[in-house]
Design a protein around this motif. Structure first.
Motif, PDB file in Angstrom:
ATOM      1  N   ASP A 152       0.673  -1.260   0.068  1.00  0.00           N
ATOM      2  CA  ASP A 152      -0.174   0.201  -0.071  1.00  0.00           C
ATOM      3  C   ASP A 152       1.024   1.297  -0.066  1.00  0.00           C
ATOM      4  O   ASP A 152       0.342   2.574   0.018  1.00  0.00           O
ATOM      5  CB  ASP A 152      -0.850   0.016   1.165  1.00  0.00           C
ATOM      6  CG  ASP A 152      -2.021  -1.284   1.201  1.00  0.00           C
ATOM      7  OD1 ASP A 152      -2.426  -1.571   0.307  1.00  0.00           O
ATOM      8  OD2 ASP A 152      -2.185  -1.506   2.318  1.00  0.00           O
ATOM      9  N   ASN A 153       2.124   1.064  -0.099  1.00  0.00           N
ATOM     10  CA  ASN A 153       3.063   2.277  -0.106  1.00  0.00           C
ATOM     11  C   ASN A 153       2.860   3.204  -1.378  1.00  0.00           C
ATOM     12  O   ASN A 153       2.583   2.632  -2.329  1.00  0.00           O
ATOM     13  CB  ASN A 153       4.633   1.892   0.079  1.00  0.00           C
ATOM     14  CG  ASN A 153       5.114   2.802   1.119  1.00  0.00           C
ATOM     15  OD1 ASN A 153       4.735   3.721   1.412  1.00  0.00           O
ATOM     16  ND2 ASN A 153       6.227   2.291   1.857  1.00  0.00           N
ATOM     17  N   MET A 154       3.231   4.399  -1.052  1.00  0.00           N
ATOM     18  CA  MET A 154       3.056   5.317  -2.469  1.00  0.00           C
ATOM     19  C   MET A 154       4.252   6.316  -2.130  1.00  0.00           C
ATOM     20  O   MET A 154       4.445   6.670  -0.913  1.00  0.00           O
ATOM     21  CB  MET A 154       1.775   5.619  -2.340  1.00  0.00           C
ATOM     22  CG  MET A 154       1.096   6.403  -1.277  1.00  0.00           C
ATOM     23  SD  MET A 154      -0.535   6.792  -1.540  1.00  0.00           S
ATOM     24  CE  MET A 154      -1.420   5.300  -0.960  1.00  0.00           C
ATOM     25  N   LEU A 155       4.189   7.181  -3.101  1.00  0.00           N
ATOM     26  CA  LEU A 155       5.140   8.520  -2.995  1.00  0.00           C
ATOM     27  C   LEU A 155       4.080   9.892  -2.489  1.00  0.00           C
ATOM     28  O   LEU A 155       3.043   9.851  -3.118  1.00  0.00           O
ATOM     29  CB  LEU A 155       5.814   8.921  -4.417  1.00  0.00           C
ATOM     30  CG  LEU A 155       6.849   7.791  -4.765  1.00  0.00           C
ATOM     31  CD1 LEU A 155       7.351   8.214  -6.061  1.00  0.00           C
ATOM     32  CD2 LEU A 155       7.889   7.378  -3.703  1.00  0.00           C
ATOM     33  N   VAL A 156       4.677  10.362  -1.728  1.00  0.00           N
ATOM     34  CA  VAL A 156       3.932  11.707  -1.575  1.00  0.00           C
ATOM     35  C   VAL A 156       4.855  12.982  -1.800  1.00  0.00           C
ATOM     36  O   VAL A 156       6.173  12.993  -1.267  1.00  0.00           O
ATOM     37  CB  VAL A 156       3.538  11.776   0.231  1.00  0.00           C
ATOM     38  CG1 VAL A 156       2.945  12.803   0.339  1.00  0.00           C
ATOM     39  CG2 VAL A 156       2.696  10.370   0.505  1.00  0.00           C
ATOM     40  N   ILE A 157       4.311  13.810  -2.645  1.00  0.00           N
ATOM     41  CA  ILE A 157       4.986  15.076  -2.777  1.00  0.00           C
ATOM     42  C   ILE A 157       4.877  16.148  -1.785  1.00  0.00           C
ATOM     43  O   ILE A 157       3.536  16.695  -1.586  1.00  0.00           O
ATOM     44  CB  ILE A 157       4.414  15.376  -4.109  1.00  0.00           C
ATOM     45  CG1 ILE A 157       4.902  14.558  -5.269  1.00  0.00           C
ATOM     46  CG2 ILE A 157       5.218  16.728  -4.429  1.00  0.00           C
ATOM     47  CD1 ILE A 157       4.394  14.607  -6.397  1.00  0.00           C
ATOM     48  N   ASP A 158       5.640  16.879  -1.232  1.00  0.00           N
ATOM     49  CA  ASP A 158       5.636  17.856  -0.351  1.00  0.00           C
ATOM     50  C   ASP A 158       4.549  17.702   0.603  1.00  0.00           C
ATOM     51  O   ASP A 158       3.820  18.661   0.910  1.00  0.00           O
ATOM     52  CB  ASP A 158       5.452  19.208  -1.063  1.00  0.00           C
ATOM     53  CG  ASP A 158       6.295  20.379  -0.580  1.00  0.00           C
ATOM     54  OD1 ASP A 158       7.091  20.192   0.216  1.00  0.00           O
ATOM     55  OD2 ASP A 158       5.882  21.505  -0.932  1.00  0.00           O
ATOM     56  N   ASN A 159       4.607  16.597   1.440  1.00  0.00           N
ATOM     57  CA  ASN A 159       3.615  16.272   2.313  1.00  0.00           C
ATOM     58  C   ASN A 159       2.118  16.484   2.035  1.00  0.00           C
ATOM     59  O   ASN A 159       1.271  16.792   2.820  1.00  0.00           O
ATOM     60  CB  ASN A 159       3.771  17.297   3.628  1.00  0.00           C
ATOM     61  CG  ASN A 159       5.040  17.088   4.280  1.00  0.00           C
ATOM     62  OD1 ASN A 159       5.521  15.943   4.471  1.00  0.00           O
ATOM     63  ND2 ASN A 159       5.747  18.252   4.562  1.00  0.00           N
ATOM     64  N   GLY A 160       2.012  16.290   0.606  1.00  0.00           N
ATOM     65  CA  GLY A 160       0.698  16.193  -0.009  1.00  0.00           C
ATOM     66  C   GLY A 160       0.222  17.477  -0.635  1.00  0.00           C
ATOM     67  O   GLY A 160      -0.871  17.621  -1.054  1.00  0.00           O
ATOM     68  N   ASP A 161       0.972  18.588  -0.361  1.00  0.00           N
ATOM     69  CA  ASP A 161       0.751  19.813  -0.846  1.00  0.00           C
ATOM     70  C   ASP A 161       1.419  19.840  -2.375  1.00  0.00           C
ATOM     71  O   ASP A 161       2.445  20.583  -2.736  1.00  0.00           O
ATOM     72  CB  ASP A 161       1.353  21.007  -0.071  1.00  0.00           C
ATOM     73  CG  ASP A 161       1.100  22.219  -0.543  1.00  0.00           C
ATOM     74  OD1 ASP A 161       0.033  22.468  -1.332  1.00  0.00           O
ATOM     75  OD2 ASP A 161       1.661  23.199  -0.352  1.00  0.00           O
ATOM     76  N   HIS A 162       0.908  18.953  -3.240  1.00  0.00           N
ATOM     77  CA  HIS A 162       1.527  18.783  -4.625  1.00  0.00           C
ATOM     78  C   HIS A 162       1.113  19.613  -5.754  1.00  0.00           C
ATOM     79  O   HIS A 162       1.196  19.112  -6.891  1.00  0.00           O
ATOM     80  CB  HIS A 162       1.552  17.213  -4.852  1.00  0.00           C
ATOM     81  CG  HIS A 162       0.235  16.702  -4.739  1.00  0.00           C
ATOM     82  ND1 HIS A 162      -0.248  15.808  -3.672  1.00  0.00           N
ATOM     83  CD2 HIS A 162      -1.030  16.818  -5.513  1.00  0.00           C
ATOM     84  CE1 HIS A 162      -1.452  15.291  -3.729  1.00  0.00           C
ATOM     85  NE2 HIS A 162      -2.077  16.087  -4.896  1.00  0.00           N
TER      86      HIS A 162
END
Length: 147
Positions: free
Chosen positions: A25-35
């Motif tokens: 279930d892992n994934m990349l997150v950009i800038d704490n979700g502020d993408h």
């Protein structure tokens, strides 16, 4: 037209979960979700904005996938690809950093573009999850908007 300065934006890219936790279930997150990033038009045609994505934190041991990877490119435009005069010089730097130049100088470079990132951690590849929604303004997918 107002005079707007060049911006150099550095966005951190981390994993949602530490490696070995919830691997499927892992994934990349950009800038704490502020993408979502917006850029103002530049007055000087010789100037450009620079956008940099950097693997940090719990993703530091990974590497962005190759840009020419058929299945999981490190960076890919979604839905529509912008003109090469607007976004150019996409580079993978040392595996941990991606960079692109945004040449937003007139009305022809205005718009919203959605993208996806992929990074490899050993034998696993994780990406920014994509969501289908009605209407671009509601999209949780990473985007670059030229105002």
């Amino acid at each position: 037209m107002e005079n707007h300065s060049e911006q150099h934006v550095v966005l951190s890219v981390e994993l949602r979960y530490d490696l070995s936790e919830c691997d499927d279930d892992n994934m990349l997150v950009i800038d704490n979700g502020d993408h979502h990033r917006s850029f103002r038009r530049l007055e000087n045609p010789d100037h450009m904005h620079t956008i940099t994505w950097r693997l940090t934190g719990n993703a530091i041991d990974g590497e962005f996938c190759a840009l020419d990877d058929d299945e999981h490119p490190g960076f890919v435009w979604l839905i529509r690809k912008p003109d090469a005069r607007v976004f150019h010089h996409l580079q993978l730097k040392g595996g941990k950093t991606l960079e692109i130049h945004n040449h937003h100088i007139d009305k022809s470079s205005e718009g919203t573009w959605y993208y996806q990132l992929f990074a490899r951690f050993g034998d696993r590849v994780y990406g920014v999850p994509l969501t289908c929604v009605a209407g671009g303004a509601n999209s949780p997918n990473p985007s670059i908007k030229n105002n």
